[in-house]
Design an enzyme around this catalytic site. Structure first.
Site, mmCIF file in Angstrom:
data_model
loop_
_atom_site.group_PDB
_atom_site.id
_atom_site.type_symbol
_atom_site.label_atom_id
_atom_site.label_comp_id
_atom_site.label_asym_id
_atom_site.label_seq_id
_atom_site.Cartn_x
_atom_site.Cartn_y
_atom_site.Cartn_z
ATOM 1 N N SER A 159 0.920 -1.105 -0.022
ATOM 2 C CA SER A 159 0.062 0.105 -0.091
ATOM 3 C C SER A 159 0.874 1.215 0.111
ATOM 4 O O SER A 159 1.713 1.383 -0.857
ATOM 5 C CB SER A 159 -0.944 0.083 1.156
ATOM 6 O OG SER A 159 -1.990 0.838 0.992
ATOM 7 N N ASP A 423 -8.822 -5.208 -5.680
ATOM 8 C CA ASP A 423 -8.466 -4.058 -4.862
ATOM 9 C C ASP A 423 -8.909 -2.967 -5.533
ATOM 10 O O ASP A 423 -8.219 -2.790 -6.510
ATOM 11 C CB ASP A 423 -7.318 -4.170 -4.176
ATOM 12 C CG ASP A 423 -6.583 -3.221 -3.679
ATOM 13 O OD1 ASP A 423 -7.345 -2.500 -2.993
ATOM 14 O OD2 ASP A 423 -5.472 -2.992 -3.642
ATOM 15 N N HIS A 448 -6.206 -6.383 -1.348
ATOM 16 C CA HIS A 448 -5.091 -5.271 -1.036
ATOM 17 C C HIS A 448 -3.903 -6.154 -0.620
ATOM 18 O O HIS A 448 -4.167 -6.768 0.716
ATOM 19 C CB HIS A 448 -5.718 -4.345 -0.204
ATOM 20 C CG HIS A 448 -4.734 -3.061 -0.138
ATOM 21 N ND1 HIS A 448 -4.387 -2.381 -1.338
ATOM 22 C CD2 HIS A 448 -4.352 -2.527 0.764
ATOM 23 C CE1 HIS A 448 -3.941 -1.359 -0.968
ATOM 24 N NE2 HIS A 448 -3.524 -1.333 0.458
#
Length: 480
Positions: A159, A423, A448
């Protein structure tokens, strides 16, 4: 409240023997994980500023071989979790490759407090550029202190830390030999309305009619909000912590955004394996949400929607939903390290307002929610940090970020970009390989950062092949 800039402790380096007291064992579950501290510079871009502070890191040297690489996990917008020192795919790679594993907590998050408080004047030291410079200084000093010589360093992140991993390789190629940037939204964008587009598309994979049912329910909630006599019902249906009070459009947007995030989070983390991090609610998947939304015996689409929210809350152990925008702003304005916002909320919103945007609005017509436009998100920047954080300032900051890092125009080498296609964040990432050593690994049906978590039988089949490919590429690149 006045903002007082202070540096934390100024002290001599710990000796290597004192700093690293891990138990060397072959069973990774027996590794002793302790907090360690690194004396870090406050401002890397002002040579005349010699202030320092103490930054937390973790280490696992139980697999380290004298000629092995160094793996550096990059911390992100929350406290660094020591669980990553014994679990996760990178630990599997470390076992196979004889790597020393380090995890550096991001400045201003967790226990890594560079300043006395989080007032706006102090938050100017919170940026991705300062974080990358932290990594560089940490690597340089630790290489000397631990006698690591010419060992090759590989950085990992997922991320936002995935972005940092890619950017570290781009900005410091003399330090980072390779990077694995999982689910990294490397393109900053003001209005990330596409996020909810992917939420809709992902919901439709399980039940084609699921997004329509969510849309009907969301629209019904908006209609109910038009009349004060419905507020008791809404308070009860959504398990609000306090009786609903609407003072402005921001109150309405905050409630609608908060409720929509429950559905969006299920999509983003669908069927992942984060339990080792202490995350609750992993049993609520897209399938569970859409099964409820298609169950006519529960009642109207609105009834099913509230049932979904209640089911998610129960799985997470949440008792009620805080739906007051005024309380939210009050909490986010609290600059102390003892505040609830210090867990990461105040810091991360500051970064979105000054670097990334990423505002997940309901502006697109290809998604099931309404009521939280871009203007609502940008207004939060002003309400929390001051009127100077307005639309032109935020827009210019996002442009500067893309100018600095290149957005999707990555110019580098030896970076891997895994992205789960369920995601929503994959839209802002690298989904097609740019060269033989700028490798995209799109993961069908995956969520994710799914490639980072420990493997399990229930996961999407693509993950095992992606993990093998990452290991193959790292093995090849470390021989260069």
């Amino acid at each position: 409240m006045a903002c007082t800039q202070v540096l934390l402790l100024i002290c001599l380096w710990l000796s290597v023997s004192d700093a690293f007291t891990y138990l060397r064992v072959h069973n990774k579950s027996e590794v002793t994980v302790q907090d360690h501290w690194f004396t870090q510079r406050l401002d890397h871009f002002n040579g005349a500023d010699n202030r320092v502070w103490e930054q937390r890191y973790f280490m696992n040297d139980s697999f380290a071989q004298s000629d092995g690489p160094v793996f550096l996990m990059i911390g992100g917008e929350g406290a660094a979790n020591p669980g990553w020192m014994t679990q996760g795919t990178w630990i599997t790679y470390a076992e196979k490759m004889g790597a020393l594993c380090l995890l550096l907590e991001h400045r201003f998050y967790g226990k890594s407090h560079p300043t006395k408080d989080m007032c706006v004047a102090n938050l100017r030291y919170l940026s991705s550029q300062q974080a990358l410079a932290d990594l560089a200084h940490f690597q340089t000093v630790m290489t000397e202190k631990l006698g690591l010589g010419n060992r090759k360093w590989v950085v990992f992140g997922g991320s936002y830390p995935g972005c940092l991993a890619a950017w570290y390789r781009i900005k410091y190629p003399h330090l980072a030999h390779a990077a694995v940037a999982s689910s990294a939204p490397v393109k900053a964008v003001l209005n990330f309305s596409e996020y909810m587009d992917v939420v809709q598309a992902s919901l439709s994979r399980n039940h084609s009619d699921c997004p329509r049912m969510v849309k009907l329910a969301s629209d019904t909630l908006i209609e109910l909000l038009d009349y004060k006599e419905n507020y008791i019902k809404i308070t009860k249906d959504l398990y609000l912590c306090e009786f609903l009070v609407i003072r402005s459009e921001m109150d309405i947007s905050f409630l609608l955004d908060t409720i929509a995030e429950y559905i969006a989070d299920v999509v983003q983390y669908n069927n992942d394996n984060r339990e080792f991090e202490g995350v609750k609610g992993g049993n609520i998947t897209i399938q569970v949400v859409c099964d409820i939304m298609s169950n006519e015996s529960i009642g109207s689409p609105y009834d099913r929607y509230t049932n979904v929210i209640q089911t998610i809350m129960k799985s997470k152990g949440e008792k009620c939903i805080e739906a007051s925008y005024q309380q939210f702003v009050k909490d986010m304005r609290d600059i102390s390290w003892e505040s609830s916002a210090s867990a990461g909320g105040r810091q991360w919103m500051y970064q979105t307002c000054t670097e990334f945007g990423y505002f997940q609005s309901s502006d697109s017509i290809s998604q099931p929610f309404s009521g939280f436009p871009l203007s609502y998100h940008v207004q939060q920047c002003s309400d929390i940090y001051g009127e100077d954080f307005n639309f032109p300032v935020v827009t210019a900051a996002i442009q500067q970020t893309n100018e600095n890092y290149g957005g999707l125009n990555v110019q580098s080498s030896r970076i891997i970009f895994p992205n789960g296609l369920i995601d929503p964040w994959h839209i802002l990432g690298i989904n097609a390989s740019l060269s033989s050593d700028l490798v995209a690994l799109p993961m069908q049906d995956a969520a994710h950062c799914a490639d980072m978590y420990p493997a399990r039988p229930e996961e999407p089949p693509v993950l095992s092949s992606v993990r093998r490919r990452i290991l193959e590429l790292l093995t090849e690149w470390l021989q260069l």
